[in-house]
Write a protein that holds these residues in place. Sequence first.
Motif, PDB file in Angstrom:
ATOM      1  N   THR A  32     -66.756   0.340   8.894  1.00 23.07           N
ATOM      2  CA  THR A  32     -67.749  -0.224   9.800  1.00 23.07           C
ATOM      3  C   THR A  32     -67.825   0.567  11.103  1.00 23.07           C
ATOM      4  O   THR A  32     -68.904   0.781  11.653  1.00 23.07           O
ATOM      5  CB  THR A  32     -67.405  -1.694  10.114  1.00 23.07           C
ATOM      6  OG1 THR A  32     -67.421  -2.429   8.897  1.00 23.07           O
ATOM      7  CG2 THR A  32     -68.394  -2.301  11.089  1.00 23.07           C
ATOM      8  N   ALA A  33     -66.684   1.034  11.563  1.00 20.98           N
ATOM      9  CA  ALA A  33     -66.618   1.709  12.858  1.00 20.98           C
ATOM     10  C   ALA A  33     -66.914   3.195  12.796  1.00 20.98           C
ATOM     11  O   ALA A  33     -67.101   3.818  13.837  1.00 20.98           O
ATOM     12  CB  ALA A  33     -65.230   1.504  13.460  1.00 20.98           C
ATOM     13  N   ARG A  34     -66.977   3.780  11.637  1.00 19.47           N
ATOM     14  CA  ARG A  34     -67.084   5.240  11.527  1.00 19.47           C
ATOM     15  C   ARG A  34     -68.232   5.844  12.305  1.00 19.47           C
ATOM     16  O   ARG A  34     -68.102   6.902  12.884  1.00 19.47           O
ATOM     17  CB  ARG A  34     -67.190   5.643  10.054  1.00 19.47           C
ATOM     18  CG  ARG A  34     -65.836   5.697   9.420  1.00 19.47           C
ATOM     19  CD  ARG A  34     -65.767   6.755   8.341  1.00 19.47           C
ATOM     20  NE  ARG A  34     -64.380   6.980   8.003  1.00 19.47           N
ATOM     21  CZ  ARG A  34     -63.816   6.661   6.866  1.00 19.47           C
ATOM     22  NH1 ARG A  34     -64.532   6.115   5.920  1.00 19.47           N
ATOM     23  NH2 ARG A  34     -62.550   6.895   6.655  1.00 19.47           N
ATOM     24  N   SER A  35     -69.365   5.190  12.331  1.00 19.89           N
ATOM     25  CA  SER A  35     -70.503   5.812  13.003  1.00 19.89           C
ATOM     26  C   SER A  35     -70.784   5.234  14.380  1.00 19.89           C
ATOM     27  O   SER A  35     -71.614   5.772  15.101  1.00 19.89           O
ATOM     28  CB  SER A  35     -71.752   5.667  12.135  1.00 19.89           C
ATOM     29  OG  SER A  35     -72.052   4.298  11.962  1.00 19.89           O
ATOM     30  N   GLY A  36     -70.077   4.160  14.755  1.00 20.58           N
ATOM     31  CA  GLY A  36     -70.471   3.514  15.986  1.00 20.58           C
ATOM     32  C   GLY A  36     -69.478   3.546  17.131  1.00 20.58           C
ATOM     33  O   GLY A  36     -69.802   3.033  18.190  1.00 20.58           O
ATOM     34  N   ILE A  37     -68.301   4.143  16.945  1.00 21.91           N
ATOM     35  CA  ILE A  37     -67.339   4.119  18.048  1.00 21.91           C
ATOM     36  C   ILE A  37     -66.785   5.508  18.325  1.00 21.91           C
ATOM     37  O   ILE A  37     -66.954   6.430  17.545  1.00 21.91           O
ATOM     38  CB  ILE A  37     -66.179   3.132  17.780  1.00 21.91           C
ATOM     39  CG1 ILE A  37     -65.334   3.573  16.589  1.00 21.91           C
ATOM     40  CG2 ILE A  37     -66.686   1.726  17.595  1.00 21.91           C
ATOM     41  CD1 ILE A  37     -64.071   2.765  16.392  1.00 21.91           C
ATOM     42  N   ARG A  38     -66.101   5.602  19.448  1.00 19.65           N
ATOM     43  CA  ARG A  38     -65.527   6.876  19.868  1.00 19.65           C
ATOM     44  C   ARG A  38     -64.455   7.347  18.879  1.00 19.65           C
ATOM     45  O   ARG A  38     -63.776   6.539  18.262  1.00 19.65           O
ATOM     46  CB  ARG A  38     -64.878   6.729  21.242  1.00 19.65           C
ATOM     47  CG  ARG A  38     -65.804   6.299  22.329  1.00 19.65           C
ATOM     48  CD  ARG A  38     -65.066   6.047  23.614  1.00 19.65           C
ATOM     49  NE  ARG A  38     -63.785   5.384  23.350  1.00 19.65           N
ATOM     50  CZ  ARG A  38     -62.752   5.396  24.168  1.00 19.65           C
ATOM     51  NH1 ARG A  38     -62.826   6.026  25.303  1.00 19.65           N
ATOM     52  NH2 ARG A  38     -61.639   4.764  23.873  1.00 19.65           N
ATOM     53  N   PRO A  39     -64.276   8.653  18.760  1.00 19.52           N
ATOM     54  CA  PRO A  39     -63.243   9.191  17.877  1.00 19.52           C
ATOM     55  C   PRO A  39     -61.842   8.662  18.188  1.00 19.52           C
ATOM     56  O   PRO A  39     -61.060   8.424  17.273  1.00 19.52           O
ATOM     57  CB  PRO A  39     -63.327  10.698  18.105  1.00 19.52           C
ATOM     58  CG  PRO A  39     -64.747  10.924  18.504  1.00 19.52           C
ATOM     59  CD  PRO A  39     -65.130   9.705  19.303  1.00 19.52           C
ATOM     60  N   ASP A  41     -61.054   5.724  19.245  1.00 16.96           N
ATOM     61  CA  ASP A  41     -60.953   4.378  18.677  1.00 16.96           C
ATOM     62  C   ASP A  41     -60.863   4.435  17.151  1.00 16.96           C
ATOM     63  O   ASP A  41     -60.178   3.628  16.533  1.00 16.96           O
ATOM     64  CB  ASP A  41     -62.142   3.526  19.109  1.00 16.96           C
ATOM     65  CG  ASP A  41     -62.143   3.262  20.608  1.00 16.96           C
ATOM     66  OD1 ASP A  41     -61.053   3.252  21.216  1.00 16.96           O
ATOM     67  OD2 ASP A  41     -63.236   3.080  21.169  1.00 16.96           O
ATOM     68  N   GLN A  42     -61.557   5.394  16.556  1.00 17.99           N
ATOM     69  CA  GLN A  42     -61.448   5.580  15.113  1.00 17.99           C
ATOM     70  C   GLN A  42     -60.027   5.976  14.726  1.00 17.99           C
ATOM     71  O   GLN A  42     -59.523   5.543  13.691  1.00 17.99           O
ATOM     72  CB  GLN A  42     -62.434   6.642  14.630  1.00 17.99           C
ATOM     73  CG  GLN A  42     -63.869   6.197  14.661  1.00 17.99           C
ATOM     74  CD  GLN A  42     -64.799   7.270  14.142  1.00 17.99           C
ATOM     75  OE1 GLN A  42     -64.398   8.121  13.359  1.00 17.99           O
ATOM     76  NE2 GLN A  42     -66.043   7.225  14.564  1.00 17.99           N
ATOM     77  N   LEU A  43     -59.394   6.768  15.565  1.00 19.39           N
ATOM     78  CA  LEU A  43     -58.019   7.186  15.304  1.00 19.39           C
ATOM     79  C   LEU A  43     -57.102   5.971  15.210  1.00 19.39           C
ATOM     80  O   LEU A  43     -56.258   5.885  14.315  1.00 19.39           O
ATOM     81  CB  LEU A  43     -57.538   8.148  16.391  1.00 19.39           C
ATOM     82  CG  LEU A  43     -56.093   8.627  16.272  1.00 19.39           C
ATOM     83  CD1 LEU A  43     -55.868   9.363  14.962  1.00 19.39           C
ATOM     84  CD2 LEU A  43     -55.736   9.511  17.456  1.00 19.39           C
ATOM     85  N   ALA A  44     -57.279   5.016  16.100  1.00 20.34           N
ATOM     86  CA  ALA A  44     -56.458   3.796  16.061  1.00 20.34           C
ATOM     87  C   ALA A  44     -56.684   3.028  14.761  1.00 20.34           C
ATOM     88  O   ALA A  44     -55.733   2.505  14.162  1.00 20.34           O
ATOM     89  CB  ALA A  44     -56.775   2.914  17.263  1.00 20.34           C
ATOM     90  N   LEU A  45     -57.922   2.991  14.293  1.00 17.50           N
ATOM     91  CA  LEU A  45     -58.220   2.302  13.038  1.00 17.50           C
ATOM     92  C   LEU A  45     -57.636   3.051  11.837  1.00 17.50           C
ATOM     93  O   LEU A  45     -57.155   2.432  10.883  1.00 17.50           O
ATOM     94  CB  LEU A  45     -59.732   2.119  12.881  1.00 17.50           C
ATOM     95  CG  LEU A  45     -60.372   1.161  13.876  1.00 17.50           C
ATOM     96  CD1 LEU A  45     -61.884   1.191  13.747  1.00 17.50           C
ATOM     97  CD2 LEU A  45     -59.829  -0.248  13.692  1.00 17.50           C
TER      98      LEU A  45
END
Length: 85
Positions: A32-39, A41-45
Motif C-alpha cells: 500500500t505504501a510503495r507509491s505514496g510515502i518517502r523511501p 518510511d518504506q525502509l521501516a516497512l
Amino acid sequence: MSEAVPQDHPPDHWQLTTLLTEIGLARGRLETARSGIRPADQLALRRALLSALEAYATALATRGAPLPYRLRSEIDLYRGLGPRG
C-alpha cells in the motif's frame, strides 16, 4: 479476557497461523505504501516485513519444519536490500 484455543489444532498451529497473519499484514502495509510515502518510511516497512518473515522462519526451524523456498528467497531479498532500500 483471553479466548480459548479450540482443541482441534495443537497450540503450535495457532502460533504459526498468527505469524503468517503478521507476514500478510506487513506485506499489505508495504504494498500500500510503495507509491505514496518517502523511501525512508518504506525502509521501516521493509524492516518490519523482514522481522515478521524471520520470526516465522525461526518458529519453523524450532519445530524442525523446512522453510518454503519462496519465503527463504523473500528473506534473502529483503536482507540484501539492507539500508539502501
